[in-house]
Design a protein around this motif. Structure first.
Motif, PDB file in Angstrom:
ATOM      1  N   LEU A 143      55.502  24.475  -1.762  1.00  0.00           N
ATOM      2  CA  LEU A 143      54.363  23.570  -1.625  1.00  0.00           C
ATOM      3  C   LEU A 143      54.519  22.360  -2.539  1.00  0.00           C
ATOM      4  N   LEU A 144      55.033  22.571  -3.753  1.00  0.00           N
ATOM      5  CA  LEU A 144      55.251  21.441  -4.656  1.00  0.00           C
ATOM      6  C   LEU A 144      56.221  20.431  -4.039  1.00  0.00           C
ATOM      7  N   GLN A 145      57.274  20.922  -3.401  1.00  0.00           N
ATOM      8  CA  GLN A 145      58.233  20.028  -2.757  1.00  0.00           C
ATOM      9  C   GLN A 145      57.568  19.245  -1.626  1.00  0.00           C
ATOM     10  N   LYS A 146      56.693  19.920  -0.870  1.00  0.00           N
ATOM     11  CA  LYS A 146      55.987  19.234   0.217  1.00  0.00           C
ATOM     12  C   LYS A 146      55.093  18.125  -0.322  1.00  0.00           C
ATOM     13  N   VAL A 147      54.312  18.448  -1.345  1.00  0.00           N
ATOM     14  CA  VAL A 147      53.356  17.485  -1.891  1.00  0.00           C
ATOM     15  C   VAL A 147      54.093  16.331  -2.566  1.00  0.00           C
ATOM     16  N   GLY A 185      45.574  21.061   5.726  1.00  0.00           N
ATOM     17  CA  GLY A 185      46.722  21.957   5.744  1.00  0.00           C
ATOM     18  C   GLY A 185      47.775  21.518   4.740  1.00  0.00           C
ATOM     19  N   GLU A 186      48.660  22.428   4.378  1.00  0.00           N
ATOM     20  CA  GLU A 186      49.643  22.159   3.335  1.00  0.00           C
ATOM     21  C   GLU A 186      50.654  21.094   3.715  1.00  0.00           C
ATOM     22  N   VAL A 238      59.332  12.517  -6.627  1.00  0.00           N
ATOM     23  CA  VAL A 238      58.051  12.181  -6.004  1.00  0.00           C
ATOM     24  C   VAL A 238      58.202  10.906  -5.198  1.00  0.00           C
ATOM     25  N   PHE A 239      57.796  10.957  -3.925  1.00  0.00           N
ATOM     26  CA  PHE A 239      57.586   9.746  -3.142  1.00  0.00           C
ATOM     27  C   PHE A 239      56.091   9.473  -3.170  1.00  0.00           C
TER      28      PHE A 239
END
Length: 351
Positions: free
Chosen positions: A332-336, A291-292, A8-9
């Motif tokens: 999506l988890l990686q993006k968030v 948006g995602e 996480v960043f």
């Protein structure tokens, strides 16, 4: 999900304030402590890969009194008085020394580029990007901005929740929208232009509605609120209205979800006894409006009362699991967790 936590960043933490107040030492952060939200061992367990480490000059006002007010059904806490420049400079300079001490203790890796952040995220140290929250240490000639940039500053919030020579912040007020007070001053507009020239990210969290729109009109970078939530879910002055979210979306910027209980709970109370459903409600609204690719995390660790199911940075896997159970797939988890932040940082910093 994999066995190892997703790195996480994080958009915002106040660990530096704990060091400056002598609540903890850099060595203790590296070795592990039983207080606060962040240390190196808990970061490794929770996948807290790092983030923006805020340098914030506290007001003399009693934070405990503010917390007492924020458990009431409604509250309107007056803005603290402006701070003087000279003591703010001294405190901010010490904040950079504290960041250096964390690096020397082996707790963090100081990062000035998105490539350095990406390389540091898996650990073993936390990626640390210098952020100033509230620009009281910067004078109208902006000389200090250049000095801090040379020391590693890559993100700046023109205001905390008190006025500066650059603009006005929002108070701790519930219920309320953020349309409070005037926009940026002429000095504030010059600050935005110079941040663009230096490729310093401008943080919109704490800025009032007119100030945000002024930044939007002036800035050529993605608009970012590092630790803010959705006003439509929790009508607190610190949260972002749909109009503000649309402005951020149109700039290809992003918002980091703030874990502070009062900004998550629909009743606006600073009470940490609730499930992660409120976080999911903000997540859904932000994804719907932005948006995602424009939603991340901005915990406010070590600066706020966070939900009990998270607790501290070691509890981040609980949030990731809740998002997965809610329907977020691995991509999506990686993006968030970090992908959206890396995208915006590359674009902002010209990489």
């Amino acid at each position: 999900m994999t066995d190892a936590p997703i790195p996480v960043f994080d958009g915002h933490n106040d660990l530096i304030l704990r060091l400056l107040r002598h609540d903890v030492t850099a060595a203790q952060v590296a070795e592990g402590i039983d207080s606060g939200h962040i240390d190196k061992p808990r970061a490794a367990r929770g996948g807290f890969g790092g983030g923006f480490f805020a340098i914030y000059v506290p007001s003399p006002a009693d934070k405990a009194l503010r917390m007492e007010e924020m458990v009431k059904p409604a509250y309107d806490i007056p803005l603290p008085d402006p701070l003087e420049e000279a003591p703010s400079v001294a405190w901010t300079d010490n904040g950079f020394y504290a960041l250096d001490a964390l690096a020397q203790a082996g707790a963090v890796t100081l990062c000035r580029t998105a490539a350095e952040v990406e390389a540091a995220l898996p650990g073993p140290t936390m990626a640390a990007v210098a952020h100033i929250e509230g620009a009281e240490a910067i004078g109208p000639d902006l000389e200090a901005l250049h000095r801090y940039h040379a020391r590693g500053l890559r993100s700046l919030g023109p205001v905390w929740s008190r006025p500066t020579i650059f603009g006005d912040g929002v108070p701790f007020r519930y219920p309320s929208d953020p349309d409070i007070g005037p926009g940026l001053t002429q000095a504030g507009k010059a600050l935005v232009r110079e941040c663009n020239a230096l490729k310093i990210m401008i943080d919109l969290s704490h800025l009032n509605a007119r100030g945000l729109e002024d930044v939007a009109h002036l800035s050529d970078a993605p608009l970012v609120a590092t630790h803010s939530n959705a006003w439509a879910v929790t009508p607190h002055a610190r949260n972002l209205t749909d109009r503000q979210l649309e402005i951020i979306r149109d700039s290809d910027g992003m918002v980091g979800i703030n874990f502070a209980s009062a900004f998550l709970r629909p009743d606006g109370r600073m009470d940490d006894d609730f499930t992660l459903d409120f976080v999911l409600r903000h997540f859904d609204h932000l994804v719907n409006k932005l948006g995602e690719d424009r939603v991340g995390l901005g915990s406010d660790f070590d600066g706020a009362l966070v939900p009990k199911p998270i607790g501290d940075c070691a509890g981040l896997p609980s949030l990731m699991a809740a998002l997965a159970a809610h329907g977020a797939d691995e991509a999506l988890l990686q993006k968030v967790a970090h992908g959206n932040w890396l995208r915006v940082l590359r674009k902002t910093w010209g990489e």
